[in-house]
Scaffold this active site. Structure first.
Site, short mmCIF file in Angstrom:
data_model
loop_
_atom_site.label_atom_id
_atom_site.label_comp_id
_atom_site.label_asym_id
_atom_site.label_seq_id
_atom_site.Cartn_x
_atom_site.Cartn_y
_atom_site.Cartn_z
N ALA A 61 0.81 -1.20 -0.03
CA ALA A 61 -0.02 -0.03 0.04
C ALA A 61 0.84 1.23 0.09
O ALA A 61 0.45 2.41 -0.20
CB ALA A 61 -1.03 0.01 1.24
N TYR A 62 2.04 1.17 0.20
CA TYR A 62 2.99 2.42 0.35
C TYR A 62 3.02 3.16 -1.40
O TYR A 62 3.58 2.37 -2.28
CB TYR A 62 4.29 1.89 0.79
CG TYR A 62 4.35 1.70 2.27
CD1 TYR A 62 3.46 1.81 3.28
CD2 TYR A 62 5.54 0.93 2.89
CE1 TYR A 62 3.58 1.55 4.44
CE2 TYR A 62 5.70 0.61 3.96
CZ TYR A 62 4.43 0.76 4.87
OH TYR A 62 4.59 0.27 5.98
#
Length: 342
Positions: A61-62
């Site tokens: 998700a970064y």
């Protein structure tokens, strides 16, 4: 660089790890924007590899997956030197199913992470956050299948309460599934709640702790003081996470500055070195937006605090006992045992 094994495994990891959460260009979370391109990412990865770091942490998700892509490219020619850890659980797309810890999402996310990282396997695959909707049996079944398929080597969890991690571990053992070996958790001089339940749990089970945000998102770097409470170039200006007791934080920073002066070091190095004195910690994840911040953090590996300095910081920041902790601290359990023995 110092090294240890990850929990009860034979996997040798550096006591400092590198976190690639800052890689990418765009929004990380509301209020925080990353601005690291591939050139800077390559410089950082090469620098920490040369410093002896072998553990690298990221998540799907970064920055919309950019972190994994950049880390994979930066490690392309030195994959054999690296232990790659990534995570699953946060939202990664617009579909209702693009989040959580369902079997479908975990398998799909692992396969997507493998492509972004340009690797055949993930060394450590971690559950990023709990999922209140998915049965835990489904989640750990997915992790076990990934290991059996050769796509993942080890599994762990992040940000889970002790009771839930213990329940999942018990099911893993009963079904002969691959068991958790790592717990990635927040821990710092301003956040020691971990010591209440997580630490006794991992010490009993042989799980290794990987620390995220050892500087409380920069607060312990020395940027924040009573005289200058807002650092203009910091994440905490727009994103107060993890939360801290600000007044206590100022007091801790003052002591860090004193200890740092005695060692010709920085407050950040002292804060990280203090964590490294804890036997239950396997590795501390450091990250940076700028190369000079990274260089400073790397210096913590060489810093040796005296016993009196460690005790001073321990005493200043020791968390308040909680029930059942304060019951035990009053000695009632000992009195009951003595009465039963008499």
């Amino acid at each position: 660089m110092q090294y240890t094994t990850l929990g009860h495994t034979g996997l040798v990891v550096s006591r400092l790890a590198f976190g690639a959460m800052t890689f990418g260009q765009g929004e990380l979370v509301p209020g925080v924007t990353n601005n690291i391109d591939q050139t800077v990412a390559d410089q950082m990865v090469n620098r920490v590899l040369d410093a002896g770091i072998n553990l690298f942490d990221t998540a799907d998700a970064y920055t919309g997956g950019q972190s994994e892509i950049m880390l994979g490219k930066a490690l392309a020619n030195r994959r054999q030197d690296a232990i790659i850890a990534t995570k699953v659980g946060f939202r990664t797309g617009n579909a209702l199913t693009d989040t959580g810890l369902s079997y479908r999402h975990i398998i799909a996310s692992a396969e997507a992470s493998l492509k972004r990282l340009e690797t055949d396997y993930i060394d450590l695959y971690q559950l990023h956050i709990p999922d209140p909707l998915t049965p835990i049996e489904e989640t750990i079944h997915a992790l076990d299948d990934l290991v059996r398929q050769g796509k993942v080597r080890y599994v762990g969890f992040s940000n889970f309460p002790a009771w839930k991690a213990a329940l999942m571990l018990g099911i893993q053992k009963s079904k002969n599934y691959t068991q958790f070996v790592a717990a990635q958790m927040y821990y710092s001089l301003l956040g020691r709640d971990l010591e209440h339940e997580i630490v006794p749990f991992v010490e009993d089970t042989g799980i290794g702790i990987l620390v995220w945000s050892p500087l409380a998102s920069g607060f312990l770097s020395g940027k924040y003081t009573r005289e200058a409470p807002v650092a203009e170039d910091s994440r905490r200006k727009n994103f107060q996470f993890p939360p801290v007791d600000v007044e206590k934080g100022y007091a801790v920073v003052e002591v860090l500055q004193e200890v740092a002066h005695n060692h010709n070091a920085s407050p950040a190095q002292v804060a990280i070195a203090w964590i490294l004195t804890k036997s239950f910690i396997s590795s501390v994840i450091i990250g940076a937006n700028k190369i000079h911040h990274l260089e400073d953090n790397l210096g913590a590996a060489k810093l040796k605090l005296s016993a009196s300095e460690v005790e001073q910081l321990d005493t200043l920041t020791r968390p308040q006992p909680i029930y059942l902790g304060w019951m035990q601290s009053m000695g009632w359990d000992g009195k009951v045992k003595a009465a039963l023995d008499s």
